[in-house]
Design a protein around this motif. Structure first.
Motif, PDB file in Angstrom:
ATOM      1  N   ASP A  74      13.426  23.067   6.811  1.00 58.44           N
ATOM      2  CA  ASP A  74      12.037  21.947   7.589  1.00 58.44           C
ATOM      3  C   ASP A  74      11.705  21.152   6.320  1.00 58.44           C
ATOM      4  OD1 ASP A  74      11.819  24.844   6.580  1.00 58.44           O
ATOM      5  OD2 ASP A  74       9.997  25.061   6.819  1.00 58.44           O
ATOM      6  N   THR A  75      10.453  20.809   6.096  1.00 60.14           N
ATOM      7  CA  THR A  75      10.231  20.604   5.492  1.00 60.14           C
ATOM      8  C   THR A  75       8.740  21.538   5.309  1.00 60.14           C
ATOM      9  OG1 THR A  75      10.611  17.942   6.044  1.00 60.14           O
ATOM     10  CG2 THR A  75       8.361  17.804   4.683  1.00 60.14           C
ATOM     11  N   ARG A  76       8.390  21.112   4.056  1.00 57.76           N
ATOM     12  CA  ARG A  76       7.022  22.001   3.547  1.00 57.76           C
ATOM     13  C   ARG A  76       6.202  21.457   3.033  1.00 57.76           C
ATOM     14  NH1 ARG A  76       9.483  27.039   1.977  1.00 57.76           N
ATOM     15  NH2 ARG A  76      10.658  27.880   3.998  1.00 57.76           N
ATOM     16  N   THR A  77       6.365  20.474   1.907  1.00 55.95           N
ATOM     17  CA  THR A  77       5.659  19.749   1.638  1.00 55.95           C
ATOM     18  C   THR A  77       5.696  18.055   1.460  1.00 55.95           C
ATOM     19  OG1 THR A  77       3.997  21.617   0.574  1.00 55.95           O
ATOM     20  CG2 THR A  77       3.718  18.855  -0.186  1.00 55.95           C
ATOM     21  N   THR A  78       5.190  16.986   1.679  1.00 52.66           N
ATOM     22  CA  THR A  78       6.080  15.786   1.308  1.00 52.66           C
ATOM     23  C   THR A  78       4.047  15.331   0.363  1.00 52.66           C
ATOM     24  OG1 THR A  78       6.491  15.136   2.287  1.00 52.66           O
ATOM     25  CG2 THR A  78       6.112  13.099   1.828  1.00 52.66           C
ATOM     26  N   ALA A  79       4.805  13.828  -0.612  1.00 51.80           N
ATOM     27  CA  ALA A  79       3.779  13.447  -1.529  1.00 51.80           C
ATOM     28  C   ALA A  79       4.092  12.662  -2.342  1.00 51.80           C
ATOM     29  CB  ALA A  79       3.687  14.551  -2.819  1.00 51.80           C
ATOM     30  N   VAL A  80       3.150  11.107  -1.492  1.00 48.57           N
ATOM     31  CA  VAL A  80       3.917  10.363  -2.264  1.00 48.57           C
ATOM     32  C   VAL A  80       3.496   9.657  -3.768  1.00 48.57           C
ATOM     33  CG1 VAL A  80       3.098   7.619  -1.857  1.00 48.57           C
ATOM     34  CG2 VAL A  80       3.129   9.385  -0.029  1.00 48.57           C
ATOM     35  N   ILE A  81       3.952   9.138  -4.324  1.00 42.52           N
ATOM     36  CA  ILE A  81       4.078   9.801  -5.852  1.00 42.52           C
ATOM     37  C   ILE A  81       3.911   8.227  -6.495  1.00 42.52           C
ATOM     38  CG2 ILE A  81       4.783  11.669  -6.426  1.00 42.52           C
ATOM     39  CD1 ILE A  81       7.433  10.122  -6.845  1.00 42.52           C
ATOM     40  N   THR A  82       4.359   7.229  -5.207  1.00 42.08           N
ATOM     41  CA  THR A  82       4.020   6.107  -5.983  1.00 42.08           C
ATOM     42  C   THR A  82       3.802   4.893  -4.711  1.00 42.08           C
ATOM     43  OG1 THR A  82       6.942   5.142  -6.389  1.00 42.08           O
ATOM     44  CG2 THR A  82       5.676   5.959  -8.129  1.00 42.08           C
ATOM     45  N   HIS A  83       2.920   4.132  -4.858  1.00 42.01           N
ATOM     46  CA  HIS A  83       2.820   3.137  -3.759  1.00 42.01           C
ATOM     47  C   HIS A  83       2.296   1.463  -4.187  1.00 42.01           C
ATOM     48  CE1 HIS A  83       1.275   1.970   0.093  1.00 42.01           C
ATOM     49  NE2 HIS A  83       1.625   1.255  -0.040  1.00 42.01           N
ATOM     50  N   GLU A  84       3.354   1.051  -4.094  1.00 43.90           N
ATOM     51  CA  GLU A  84       2.833  -0.951  -4.238  1.00 43.90           C
ATOM     52  C   GLU A  84       3.151  -1.598  -3.459  1.00 43.90           C
ATOM     53  OE1 GLU A  84       5.338  -2.017  -7.239  1.00 43.90           O
ATOM     54  OE2 GLU A  84       6.393  -0.114  -7.522  1.00 43.90           O
ATOM     55  N   ALA A  85       2.450  -3.188  -3.492  1.00 42.39           N
ATOM     56  CA  ALA A  85       3.177  -3.710  -2.263  1.00 42.39           C
ATOM     57  C   ALA A  85       3.820  -5.230  -3.479  1.00 42.39           C
ATOM     58  CB  ALA A  85       2.092  -4.356  -1.776  1.00 42.39           C
ATOM     59  N   PRO A  86       5.338  -5.685  -3.251  1.00 43.77           N
ATOM     60  CA  PRO A  86       4.912  -6.907  -3.997  1.00 43.77           C
ATOM     61  C   PRO A  86       4.809  -7.315  -4.619  1.00 43.77           C
ATOM     62  CG  PRO A  86       7.207  -5.732  -2.748  1.00 43.77           C
ATOM     63  CD  PRO A  86       6.267  -4.852  -2.824  1.00 43.77           C
ATOM     64  N   GLY A  87       3.883  -8.100  -5.714  1.00 44.23           N
ATOM     65  CA  GLY A  87       3.694  -9.389  -5.816  1.00 44.23           C
ATOM     66  C   GLY A  87       1.898  -8.886  -5.665  1.00 44.23           C
ATOM     67  N   GLY A  88       1.492  -7.832  -5.229  1.00 44.72           N
ATOM     68  CA  GLY A  88      -0.230  -7.825  -4.344  1.00 44.72           C
ATOM     69  C   GLY A  88      -0.409  -7.284  -5.668  1.00 44.72           C
ATOM     70  N   ALA A  89      -1.569  -5.767  -5.218  1.00 40.59           N
ATOM     71  CA  ALA A  89      -2.151  -5.431  -6.842  1.00 40.59           C
ATOM     72  C   ALA A  89      -1.397  -4.551  -7.840  1.00 40.59           C
ATOM     73  CB  ALA A  89      -3.303  -4.463  -5.784  1.00 40.59           C
ATOM     74  N   GLY A  90      -0.095  -4.248  -7.278  1.00 46.71           N
ATOM     75  CA  GLY A  90       0.456  -3.601  -8.057  1.00 46.71           C
ATOM     76  C   GLY A  90       0.741  -1.578  -7.402  1.00 46.71           C
ATOM     77  N   PRO A  91       1.197  -0.742  -8.154  1.00 50.04           N
ATOM     78  CA  PRO A  91       0.984   0.939  -8.087  1.00 50.04           C
ATOM     79  C   PRO A  91      -0.394   1.332  -8.142  1.00 50.04           C
ATOM     80  CG  PRO A  91       2.690   0.223  -9.725  1.00 50.04           C
ATOM     81  CD  PRO A  91       1.381  -1.435 -10.195  1.00 50.04           C
ATOM     82  N   THR A  92      -0.191   1.775  -6.807  1.00 54.56           N
ATOM     83  CA  THR A  92      -2.057   2.943  -7.106  1.00 54.56           C
ATOM     84  C   THR A  92      -0.966   4.200  -7.758  1.00 54.56           C
ATOM     85  OG1 THR A  92      -0.575   3.402  -5.209  1.00 54.56           O
ATOM     86  CG2 THR A  92      -1.864   1.196  -4.604  1.00 54.56           C
ATOM     87  N   SER A  93      -0.758   4.426  -8.437  1.00 55.24           N
ATOM     88  CA  SER A  93      -0.793   5.814  -9.286  1.00 55.24           C
ATOM     89  C   SER A  93       0.151   5.293 -10.634  1.00 55.24           C
ATOM     90  CB  SER A  93       0.706   6.207  -8.811  1.00 55.24           C
ATOM     91  OG  SER A  93       0.674   7.200  -8.590  1.00 55.24           O
ATOM     92  N   THR A  94      -0.827   6.483 -11.004  1.00 54.65           N
ATOM     93  CA  THR A  94      -0.107   6.911 -13.129  1.00 54.65           C
ATOM     94  C   THR A  94       1.678   6.764 -12.595  1.00 54.65           C
ATOM     95  OG1 THR A  94      -1.100   8.672 -12.719  1.00 54.65           O
ATOM     96  CG2 THR A  94      -2.691   6.983 -13.287  1.00 54.65           C
ATOM     97  N   VAL A  95       2.321   7.429 -11.500  1.00 51.20           N
ATOM     98  CA  VAL A  95       3.249   7.689 -11.509  1.00 51.20           C
ATOM     99  C   VAL A  95       4.067   6.525 -11.875  1.00 51.20           C
ATOM    100  CG1 VAL A  95       4.986   9.449 -10.570  1.00 51.20           C
ATOM    101  CG2 VAL A  95       3.090  10.123 -10.396  1.00 51.20           C
ATOM    102  N   ARG A  96       4.877   6.013 -12.938  1.00 49.68           N
ATOM    103  CA  ARG A  96       6.312   5.796 -12.536  1.00 49.68           C
ATOM    104  C   ARG A  96       7.007   5.065 -12.215  1.00 49.68           C
ATOM    105  NH1 ARG A  96       4.675   2.797 -17.816  1.00 49.68           N
ATOM    106  NH2 ARG A  96       2.363   2.756 -18.175  1.00 49.68           N
TER     107      ARG A  96
END
Length: 236
Positions: A74-96
């Motif tokens: 069963d799923t306990r927790t889900t974390a989005v650690i990076t999120h970017e749009a190709p050609g857009g503003a780039g990553p929205t997180s400090t995680v590489r």
């Protein structure tokens, strides 16, 4: 066999316009690590990319997720650690972007990736505790780098020492940093917010590249030649 469900946070579904029944998105598991209590952390990639298969409608995205599953899947927790749009503003997180997970003895989750990016997360995945990043741009200069890297991969030996793959510039005439040195931390040294073994020294066990391992570097020490392989064997 435990089956882990595909879990995407509602906030990400809303932000990307992801339609679970559509066939225009993809998910791939990158790595997984288990805990002594039977839980499992799964690192996965989730993306939608239409620019090569059709008209880009501005909805493309690439993200990484870490999901914590219970012993029964069963799923306990889900974390989005990076999120970017190709050609857009780039990553929205400090995680590489990263490729591997490991657990420290105190339960801290380590996320690491090439060329020398290391991140520490709480077991609950609710906080990024620390991060060390390596600039992946090419460099042919002998001047010391100004970034603050640690390792491309990290694992923990049964004795609690860190076994790491670290990167160097100018290997085989490549300016880009490449993984080359297999090193172990000194007994009792640790990885924690505000402290990494590179603040002291790592002991080199082997070199993967053609270039000779230097005797002294700003972050990593090579032991005497006769002790290199002995060090690798004795790591516990």
């Amino acid at each position: 066999m435990t089956i882990f469900p595909v879990t995407v946070p509602a906030s990400l579904v809303s932000a990307t316009g992801l339609e679970p029944e559509a066939g225009d998105w993809h998910r791939a598991v990158r790595h997984a690590v288990g805990t002594p209590d039977g839980e499992t952390y799964v690192l996965s990639g989730l993306w939608r990319q239409t620019r090569y298969g059709g008209v880009d409608d501005g909805r493309d995205f690439i993200c990484q997720l870490i999901t914590r599953h219970g012993p029964d899947g069963d799923t306990r927790t889900t974390a989005v650690i990076t999120h970017e749009a190709p050609g857009g503003a780039g990553p929205t997180s400090t995680v590489r972007r990263s490729e591997s997970l490991t657990l420290l003895p105190d339960g801290t989750l380590v996320l690491s990736g090439k060329p020398g990016n290391t991140h520490l997360f709480t077991p609950e995945l609710d906080r990024l505790l620390a991060a060390w990043h390596m600039d992946d741009r090419p460099s042919w200069s002998d001047e010391p780098q100004t970034d603050d890297p640690f390792a491309a991969t990290v694992s923990v030996t049964p004795g609690g020492r860190l076994l790491c793959l670290t990167s160097e510039h100018r290997l085989e005439n490549w300016g880009y940093p490449r993984g080359n040195l297999i090193a172990v931390s000194e007994p009792g040294d640790h990885l924690a917010p505000g402290h990494s073994p590179s603040c002291g020294r790592l002991r080199v066990a082997a070199s993967c590249g053609v270039r000779k391992v230097p005797s002294e570097m700003s972050r990593i020490r090579q032991p005497a030649a006769s002790a290199i392989w002995n060090t690798a064997v004795r790591a516990s």
